[in-house]
Design an enzyme around this catalytic site. Structure first.
Site, short mmCIF file in Angstrom:
data_model
loop_
_atom_site.label_atom_id
_atom_site.label_comp_id
_atom_site.label_asym_id
_atom_site.label_seq_id
_atom_site.Cartn_x
_atom_site.Cartn_y
_atom_site.Cartn_z
N HIS A 18 0.84 -1.20 0.00
CA HIS A 18 0.00 0.00 0.00
C HIS A 18 0.88 1.25 0.00
CE1 HIS A 18 -3.58 2.48 0.66
NE2 HIS A 18 -2.72 3.26 1.32
N ASN A 56 -2.73 8.97 -12.19
CA ASN A 56 -3.29 10.20 -11.64
C ASN A 56 -2.78 10.33 -10.22
OD1 ASN A 56 -4.91 10.76 -13.95
ND2 ASN A 56 -6.39 9.24 -13.27
N GLY A 101 -7.14 14.25 -10.17
CA GLY A 101 -8.37 13.46 -10.12
C GLY A 101 -8.18 12.05 -9.60
N HIS A 117 -4.56 4.36 -3.47
CA HIS A 117 -3.56 3.28 -3.50
C HIS A 117 -2.94 3.36 -4.89
CE1 HIS A 117 -2.45 -1.17 -2.46
NE2 HIS A 117 -1.84 -0.85 -3.60
N HIS A 126 -1.72 3.29 -8.42
CA HIS A 126 -2.10 2.41 -9.53
C HIS A 126 -1.80 3.10 -10.85
CE1 HIS A 126 -5.60 4.86 -8.46
NE2 HIS A 126 -5.89 4.86 -9.75
P1 5GP Z 1 -8.10 7.04 -10.44
O1 5GP Z 1 -9.25 7.94 -10.76
O2 5GP Z 1 -7.82 7.00 -8.95
O3 5GP Z 1 -6.87 7.28 -11.26
O4 5GP Z 1 -8.56 5.58 -10.88
C1 5GP Z 1 -9.34 4.74 -10.09
C2 5GP Z 1 -9.92 3.71 -11.00
O5 5GP Z 1 -10.36 2.63 -10.21
C3 5GP Z 1 -11.13 4.18 -11.81
O6 5GP Z 1 -10.84 4.04 -13.20
C4 5GP Z 1 -12.26 3.26 -11.34
O7 5GP Z 1 -13.09 2.88 -12.40
C5 5GP Z 1 -11.52 2.08 -10.76
N1 5GP Z 1 -12.21 1.41 -9.68
C6 5GP Z 1 -12.76 2.00 -8.58
N2 5GP Z 1 -13.28 1.06 -7.77
C7 5GP Z 1 -13.03 -0.13 -8.37
C8 5GP Z 1 -13.33 -1.47 -7.99
O8 5GP Z 1 -13.92 -1.77 -6.96
N3 5GP Z 1 -12.93 -2.45 -8.86
C9 5GP Z 1 -12.26 -2.18 -10.01
N4 5GP Z 1 -11.91 -3.20 -10.79
N5 5GP Z 1 -11.97 -0.91 -10.38
C10 5GP Z 1 -12.35 0.09 -9.58
ZN ZN Z 2 -4.22 -0.10 -0.35
#
Ligand code: 5GP
Ligand code: ZN
Length: 112
Positions: free
Chosen positions: A45, A85, A91, A96, A98
């Site tokens: 994490h 991001n 945004g 965590h 990714h």
């Molecule tokens: P961020 O906006 O933080 O760069 O991306 C987060 C991503 O996580 C989003 O594209 C969203 O669709 C995805 N996401 C959020 N919750 C979940 C989940 O429970 N499962 C999966 N597979 N994707 C998720």
């Molecule tokens: Zn985490």
């Protein structure tokens, strides 16, 4: 700690995993923006790219080595995009670290 990606990594929340090794997990995004939209996540994490520390350097390298393998396994030999991001202005919604691996069609819009 209440982290959705830690729960996915542990298998407590279902996901479609497309890759896993000792350090990295990758699974399909719930809300795909492209034909291929995979989230590549270090198992450790780390809240964001801004929270990466010196001793995480090798781990981050492993993320990109995983990305290359996943891209090959998903037929992205024509190219792909990796997006992170980081923080509020960018945004970031899940705190965590990714990386979005996107591909499967020609991407018109380029920010840079
Ligand atoms: P961020 O906006 O933080 O760069 O991306 C987060 C991503 O996580 C989003 O594209 C969203 O669709 C995805 N996401 C959020 N919750 C979940 C989940 O429970 N499962 C999966 N597979 N994707 C998720
Ligand atoms: Zn985490």
């Amino acid at each position: 700690m209440d982290c959705i990606f830690c729960e996915i990594i542990k298998g407590n929340i279902p996901s479609t995993k497309v890759y896993e090794d000792d350090f990295v997990t990758a699974f399909n995004d719930l809300n795909p923006q492209m034909p291929v939209h995979v989230l590549i996540v270090p198992k450790k994490h780390i809240a964001s790219a801004n929270d990466i520390e010196e001793n995480d350097a090798e781990l981050i390298g492993k993320v990109f080595l995983a990305a290359k393998k996943i891209a090959a396994s998903m037929g992205l030999e024509n190219g792909y995009r990796i997006i992170n991001n980081c923080g509020e202005d960018a945004g970031q919604t899940v705190k965590h670290l990714h990386f979005h691996l996107l591909g499967g069609k020609t991407m018109g819009d380029k920010i840079i």
